[in-house]
Write a protein that holds these residues in place. Structure first.
Motif, PDB file in Angstrom:
ATOM      1  N   GLN A 171       0.814  -1.161  -0.096  1.00 49.53           N
ATOM      2  CA  GLN A 171       0.072  -0.107   0.000  1.00 49.53           C
ATOM      3  C   GLN A 171       0.785   1.275  -0.092  1.00 49.53           C
ATOM      4  N   ILE A 172       0.324   2.331  -0.527  1.00 49.97           N
ATOM      5  CA  ILE A 172       0.922   3.549  -0.639  1.00 49.97           C
ATOM      6  C   ILE A 172      -0.039   4.620   0.001  1.00 49.97           C
ATOM      7  N   ILE A 173       0.421   5.321   1.002  1.00 53.61           N
ATOM      8  CA  ILE A 173      -0.155   6.326   1.757  1.00 53.61           C
ATOM      9  C   ILE A 173       0.090   7.731   0.951  1.00 53.61           C
TER      10      ILE A 173
ATOM     11  N   GLY B  20       1.095  10.631   1.482  1.00 57.90           N
ATOM     12  CA  GLY B  20       2.480  11.126   1.649  1.00 57.90           C
ATOM     13  C   GLY B  20       3.582  10.516   0.908  1.00 57.90           C
ATOM     14  N   GLY B  21       3.281   9.292   0.400  1.00 58.21           N
ATOM     15  CA  GLY B  21       4.280   8.684  -0.407  1.00 58.21           C
ATOM     16  C   GLY B  21       4.834   7.252   0.153  1.00 58.21           C
ATOM     17  N   SER B  22       4.543   7.316   1.590  1.00 57.95           N
ATOM     18  CA  SER B  22       5.221   6.096   2.450  1.00 57.95           C
ATOM     19  C   SER B  22       4.357   4.864   2.077  1.00 57.95           C
ATOM     20  N   THR B  23       5.158   3.652   1.781  1.00 59.07           N
ATOM     21  CA  THR B  23       4.815   2.531   1.482  1.00 59.07           C
ATOM     22  C   THR B  23       4.795   1.367   2.538  1.00 59.07           C
ATOM     23  N   ASN B  24       4.206   0.323   2.506  1.00 59.67           N
ATOM     24  CA  ASN B  24       4.112  -0.902   3.370  1.00 59.67           C
ATOM     25  C   ASN B  24       3.956  -2.021   2.436  1.00 59.67           C
ATOM     26  N   TYR B  25       4.616  -3.096   2.999  1.00 56.97           N
ATOM     27  CA  TYR B  25       4.611  -4.371   2.217  1.00 56.97           C
ATOM     28  C   TYR B  25       4.334  -5.431   3.033  1.00 56.97           C
TER      29      TYR B  25
ATOM     30  N   ARG C  24       8.070  -8.247   0.268  1.00 53.12           N
ATOM     31  CA  ARG C  24       9.039  -7.246   0.434  1.00 53.12           C
ATOM     32  C   ARG C  24      10.449  -7.661  -0.100  1.00 53.12           C
TER      33      ARG C  24
ATOM     34  N   THR D  58       7.212  -3.618  -5.787  1.00 54.59           N
ATOM     35  CA  THR D  58       7.613  -2.299  -5.596  1.00 54.59           C
ATOM     36  C   THR D  58       6.326  -1.551  -6.201  1.00 54.59           C
TER      37      THR D  58
ATOM     38  N   THR E 276       4.184   1.812  -6.625  1.00 50.46           N
ATOM     39  CA  THR E 276       4.365   3.297  -6.923  1.00 50.46           C
ATOM     40  C   THR E 276       3.080   3.842  -7.654  1.00 50.46           C
TER      41      THR E 276
END
Length: 120
Positions: free
Chosen positions: A50-52, A54-59, A64, A68, A70
């Motif tokens: 997921q991408i939040i 602000g641009g931070s991501t979680n895998y 992981r 990727t 984007t």
């Protein structure tokens, strides 16, 4: 009303790569989270990445370092680059966006899914 359309799935041999795309029609709010989920036969749907805003991501731990996530705001498109694919990555992959509204209620929008099959 946002609609999500995935593409890019297919068959690939183990160790191969695929890039999934998710085209969003309609406005996605800045507070929305964008995500990829997957569901294998007989298993529950699980979060892949997921991408939040602000641009931070979680895998997920299982992807992981190999996958990727984007986004291209100009194209209203979310991507999932998948490298070093394994047979256990075989699943129906869904694009998702959600936000929390009043009272903490979660509002989800889902795409129709795109099949990824990894086998030799």
């Amino acid at each position: 009303q946002v609609q999500l359309v995935e593409s890019g799935g297919g068959w690939v041999q183990p160790g191969g790569s695929l890039r999934l795309s998710c085209l969003a029609s309609g406005r996605i709010g800045s507070g929305n989270v964008l995500a990829w989920y997957r569901q294998a036969p007989g298993k529950e749907r699980e979060l892949v990445a997921q991408i939040i805003g602000g641009g931070s991501t979680n895998y997920a731990d299982s992807v992981r370092g190999r996958f990727t996530i984007t986004r291209d705001n100009a194209k209203n498109t979310l991507y999932l680059q998948m490298n070093s694919l394994k047979p256990e990555d075989t699943a129906l992959y869904y694009c998702n966006t959600f936000y929390y509204g009043y009272g903490g209620i979660r509002y989800d929008t889902w795409g129709q899914g795109t099949q990824v099959t990894v086998s030799s």
